[in-house]
Every structure is written in C-alpha cells, then in structure tokens.
Design a protein around this motif. Structure first.
Motif, PDB file in Angstrom:
ATOM      1  N   ALA A   1      63.684 -17.162  96.305  1.00 54.73           N
ATOM      2  CA  ALA A   1      64.492 -17.487  95.122  1.00 54.73           C
ATOM      3  C   ALA A   1      63.628 -18.136  94.034  1.00 54.73           C
ATOM      4  N   SER A   2      62.688 -19.000  94.438  1.00 57.19           N
ATOM      5  CA  SER A   2      61.815 -19.668  93.460  1.00 57.19           C
ATOM      6  C   SER A   2      60.889 -18.667  92.776  1.00 57.19           C
ATOM      7  N   VAL A   3      60.381 -17.694  93.546  1.00 56.27           N
ATOM      8  CA  VAL A   3      59.503 -16.670  92.956  1.00 56.27           C
ATOM      9  C   VAL A   3      60.291 -15.802  91.964  1.00 56.27           C
ATOM     10  N   VAL A   4      61.525 -15.434  92.348  1.00 53.01           N
ATOM     11  CA  VAL A   4      62.372 -14.642  91.443  1.00 53.01           C
ATOM     12  C   VAL A   4      62.653 -15.432  90.161  1.00 53.01           C
ATOM     13  N   ALA A   5      63.005 -16.708  90.315  1.00 49.32           N
ATOM     14  CA  ALA A   5      63.294 -17.550  89.145  1.00 49.32           C
ATOM     15  C   ALA A   5      62.056 -17.692  88.261  1.00 49.32           C
ATOM     16  N   ALA A   6      60.889 -17.863  88.885  1.00 46.98           N
ATOM     17  CA  ALA A   6      59.648 -18.009  88.111  1.00 46.98           C
ATOM     18  C   ALA A   6      59.317 -16.728  87.358  1.00 46.98           C
ATOM     19  N   SER A   7      59.579 -15.568  87.977  1.00 46.96           N
ATOM     20  CA  SER A   7      59.286 -14.297  87.307  1.00 46.96           C
ATOM     21  C   SER A   7      60.189 -14.085  86.092  1.00 46.96           C
ATOM     22  N   ILE A   8      61.343 -14.739  86.077  1.00 40.50           N
ATOM     23  CA  ILE A   8      62.230 -14.679  84.903  1.00 40.50           C
ATOM     24  C   ILE A   8      61.829 -15.751  83.882  1.00 40.50           C
ATOM     25  N   ALA A   9      61.594 -16.969  84.382  1.00 40.76           N
ATOM     26  CA  ALA A   9      61.364 -18.112  83.491  1.00 40.76           C
ATOM     27  C   ALA A   9      60.024 -18.027  82.740  1.00 40.76           C
ATOM     28  N   LEU A  10      58.990 -17.494  83.400  1.00 36.21           N
ATOM     29  CA  LEU A  10      57.665 -17.471  82.758  1.00 36.21           C
ATOM     30  C   LEU A  10      57.654 -16.647  81.468  1.00 36.21           C
ATOM     31  N   PRO A  11      58.017 -15.346  81.516  1.00 37.34           N
ATOM     32  CA  PRO A  11      57.982 -14.570  80.264  1.00 37.34           C
ATOM     33  C   PRO A  11      59.065 -14.992  79.272  1.00 37.34           C
ATOM     34  N   LEU A  12      60.266 -15.337  79.795  1.00 37.04           N
ATOM     35  CA  LEU A  12      61.361 -15.704  78.893  1.00 37.04           C
ATOM     36  C   LEU A  12      61.076 -17.027  78.185  1.00 37.04           C
ATOM     37  N   GLY A  13      60.498 -17.980  78.917  1.00 36.03           N
ATOM     38  CA  GLY A  13      60.155 -19.259  78.312  1.00 36.03           C
ATOM     39  C   GLY A  13      59.115 -19.102  77.221  1.00 36.03           C
ATOM     40  N   ALA A  14      58.103 -18.269  77.471  1.00 35.80           N
ATOM     41  CA  ALA A  14      57.068 -18.026  76.461  1.00 35.80           C
ATOM     42  C   ALA A  14      57.664 -17.329  75.246  1.00 35.80           C
ATOM     43  N   LEU A  15      58.557 -16.368  75.506  1.00 33.80           N
ATOM     44  CA  LEU A  15      59.183 -15.628  74.402  1.00 33.80           C
ATOM     45  C   LEU A  15      60.020 -16.557  73.529  1.00 33.80           C
ATOM     46  N   ILE A  16      60.823 -17.426  74.174  1.00 35.45           N
ATOM     47  CA  ILE A  16      61.668 -18.356  73.402  1.00 35.45           C
ATOM     48  C   ILE A  16      60.815 -19.323  72.588  1.00 35.45           C
ATOM     49  N   PHE A  17      59.772 -19.878  73.223  1.00 38.46           N
ATOM     50  CA  PHE A  17      58.968 -20.889  72.524  1.00 38.46           C
ATOM     51  C   PHE A  17      58.218 -20.298  71.320  1.00 38.46           C
ATOM     52  N   HIS A  18      57.681 -19.096  71.473  1.00 42.82           N
ATOM     53  CA  HIS A  18      56.846 -18.538  70.406  1.00 42.82           C
ATOM     54  C   HIS A  18      57.623 -17.675  69.416  1.00 42.82           C
ATOM     55  N   SER A  19      58.932 -17.557  69.616  1.00 44.56           N
ATOM     56  CA  SER A  19      59.742 -16.788  68.668  1.00 44.56           C
ATOM     57  C   SER A  19      60.415 -17.734  67.681  1.00 44.56           C
ATOM     58  N   THR A  20      60.731 -17.181  66.526  1.00 44.05           N
ATOM     59  CA  THR A  20      61.442 -17.956  65.509  1.00 44.05           C
ATOM     60  C   THR A  20      62.781 -17.276  65.229  1.00 44.05           C
ATOM     61  N   PHE A  21      63.861 -17.968  65.499  1.00 44.48           N
ATOM     62  CA  PHE A  21      65.188 -17.396  65.259  1.00 44.48           C
ATOM     63  C   PHE A  21      66.191 -18.523  65.047  1.00 44.48           C
ATOM     64  N   ARG A  22      67.304 -18.181  64.443  1.00 41.69           N
ATOM     65  CA  ARG A  22      68.342 -19.166  64.166  1.00 41.69           C
ATOM     66  C   ARG A  22      69.010 -19.592  65.492  1.00 41.69           C
ATOM     67  N   GLY A  23      69.184 -20.863  65.651  1.00 45.28           N
ATOM     68  CA  GLY A  23      69.831 -21.378  66.858  1.00 45.28           C
ATOM     69  C   GLY A  23      68.858 -21.646  68.002  1.00 45.28           C
ATOM     70  N   LYS A  24      67.557 -21.586  67.718  1.00 44.71           N
ATOM     71  CA  LYS A  24      66.562 -21.792  68.775  1.00 44.71           C
ATOM     72  C   LYS A  24      66.672 -23.198  69.380  1.00 44.71           C
ATOM     73  N   ARG A  25      66.813 -24.201  68.500  1.00 45.99           N
ATOM     74  CA  ARG A  25      66.905 -25.572  69.007  1.00 45.99           C
ATOM     75  C   ARG A  25      68.160 -25.762  69.851  1.00 45.99           C
ATOM     76  N   ALA A  26      69.259 -25.156  69.410  1.00 49.50           N
ATOM     77  CA  ALA A  26      70.509 -25.275  70.171  1.00 49.50           C
ATOM     78  C   ALA A  26      70.385 -24.583  71.532  1.00 49.50           C
TER      79      ALA A  26
END
Length: 238
Positions: A36-61
């Motif tokens: 379960a941790s490996v599955v969660a990490a495989s989702i969180a790693l790319p998604l976290g990088a995408l969210i942090f380096h993207s600019t969009f309305r509502g990002k802080r929320a």
C-alpha cells in the motif's frame, strides 16, 4: 504491570518458538502495508511534483485541503471503500471486499494524502540555485524531475516511512473492509482487537509488542540507511 510483564514474556516465547500463526499474521501485515505504501508513493511522487511546479487558480486551497486530509479518519476511508466495493456499490462486481487486495487499496487511499502533502513540502525545500543551474544547462523536463526527486530524496524518504507507519498501525479500516478472516485477512492490529475482545490480554500485549518491534526495526533500519547516505555525501563533498 504484571499483565505487561507476562505479555512481554509471551511475546518472547512466541518469537523463540517460531509460532506459525504469529509469523503468518506479521508477514501479512508487513506485505499489505508495504505494498500500500509503494502504491501511495507511486501516486504521491509525480502528483506532488506536478502540483508544486504548476501554477493554477486554487493551488493554495488545494494544498490546504491535502494537508487537512492528514488526519483523515480511518473509519471514514473504510466506509467509502466499503460503499464502493460492496455488492450494491459501483465496483462490487470485482468481488474484492474482504480480501487482502481491498486492504491494500484502502491503506493506499489512507496514506496517499499524507505522502502527497509531505512530497509537496519536500519540493519547496529544494535549493532554488540547483533548479536554476539545471535550467541553464539545458536540462529536459524529465531530467529536471529526476534532479528534483534526487534533491528532495531525504524528505521523500521520511514521507514514505511515515506513510508506512500509519498504514501498518491502523485497525478500523482493516476491520471494515478486510473482515479479520483467520488465515486470509487477519493482520496484527485486527488480531489484537480480537484477542482483547476475547479477554486474552496477555496475547494482545504480546502481539502489540511484536507490532511495535516491527515498526521500530523498520524505522531504525531505514534511518540507518538514510544517515549512511548523508555521511557518504559529506565525505564526497569534503
């Protein structure tokens, strides 16, 4: 104190005697939580990088919402997964309820927000100069992604450990969707709950000590590997 001491003695006896049921339950707990941790990490790693380096309305929320999910109740996740995979649910045709697979899915859903939030925080700690240097050297988007994961690896490592710790210690979710079936979905936490209900406090304490020992061994082992890598990096820099 007597019950604790007797529980400790019983835990030692179970380990020394290589009790097959205890080892089977312990191995099942480890394999389900690690997967379960490996599955969660495989989702969180790319998604976290995408969210942090993207600019969009509502990002802080969105980031605030993800951080709020850190304290997501396990029974709420269990209820959601149960409704989705029950016979009357939209995914009921897969027949996954009360199987180890559904426990992996449930635990992955539980720890993904935690890992996601920590991965986003890890990216915020990356040295800006390192990113600017990579851009100046003409790094591709893929190379930039690899470089950033490498720079944030210690924080990402910590996120994985914390996610695994939450997965292996939860009980409400496992009971709701796993069913605590002997020899199939019973894990350490649900076994402790069952034995406590039966009044076998000594065995409950023994299983609790084994669960704590597993968590400590894994955390110390991963922490040792982390410190060793930090030491090697310092030696290279010197």
């Amino acid at each position: 104190m007597d019950a604790i001491w007797q529980g400790l003695q019983k835990a030692v006896e179970l380990i020394i005697s290589l009790d097959s049921e205890v080892f089977e339950i312990s191995w099942r707990s480890l394999s389900i939580s690690a997967t379960a941790s490996v599955v969660a990490a495989s989702i969180a790693l790319p998604l976290g990088a995408l969210i942090f380096h993207s600019t969009f309305r509502g990002k802080r929320a969105l980031i605030s919402f993800i951080n709020t999910l850190f304290s997501l109740p396990t029974v709420l996740v269990g209820l959601l997964v149960f409704m989705l995979f029950s016979r009357a649910g939209p995914l009921g045709e897969f027949g996954l309820l009360f199987t180890p697979t559904i426990m992996i899915i449930g635990q992955a859903l539980l720890v993904t927000p935690l890992m996601l939030g920590l991965v986003i925080s890890a990216h915020s700690g990356i040295d800006r100069q390192a990113k600017e240097t990579a851009v100046a050297l003409g790094a591709s988007r893929w190379q930039m992604g690899v470089m950033m994961i490498k720079e944030a690896r210690f924080a990402i490592f910590t996120a994985f450990i914390l996610g695994f710790g939450r997965a292996i210690s939860e009980v409400g979710l496992a009971l709701m969707i796993g069913g605590n079936i002997s020899g199939y979905t019973r894990v350490l936490t649900t076994a402790i709950s069952l034995e406590t209900g039966r009044g076998d406090i000594e065995l409950s304490i023994a299983l609790g000590i084994i669960l704590l020992a597993i968590a400590l061994i894994i955390n110390f082992g991963l922490g040792w590997l982390q410190q060793r890598e930090i030491h090697m990096i310092k030696r290279v820099e010197e």
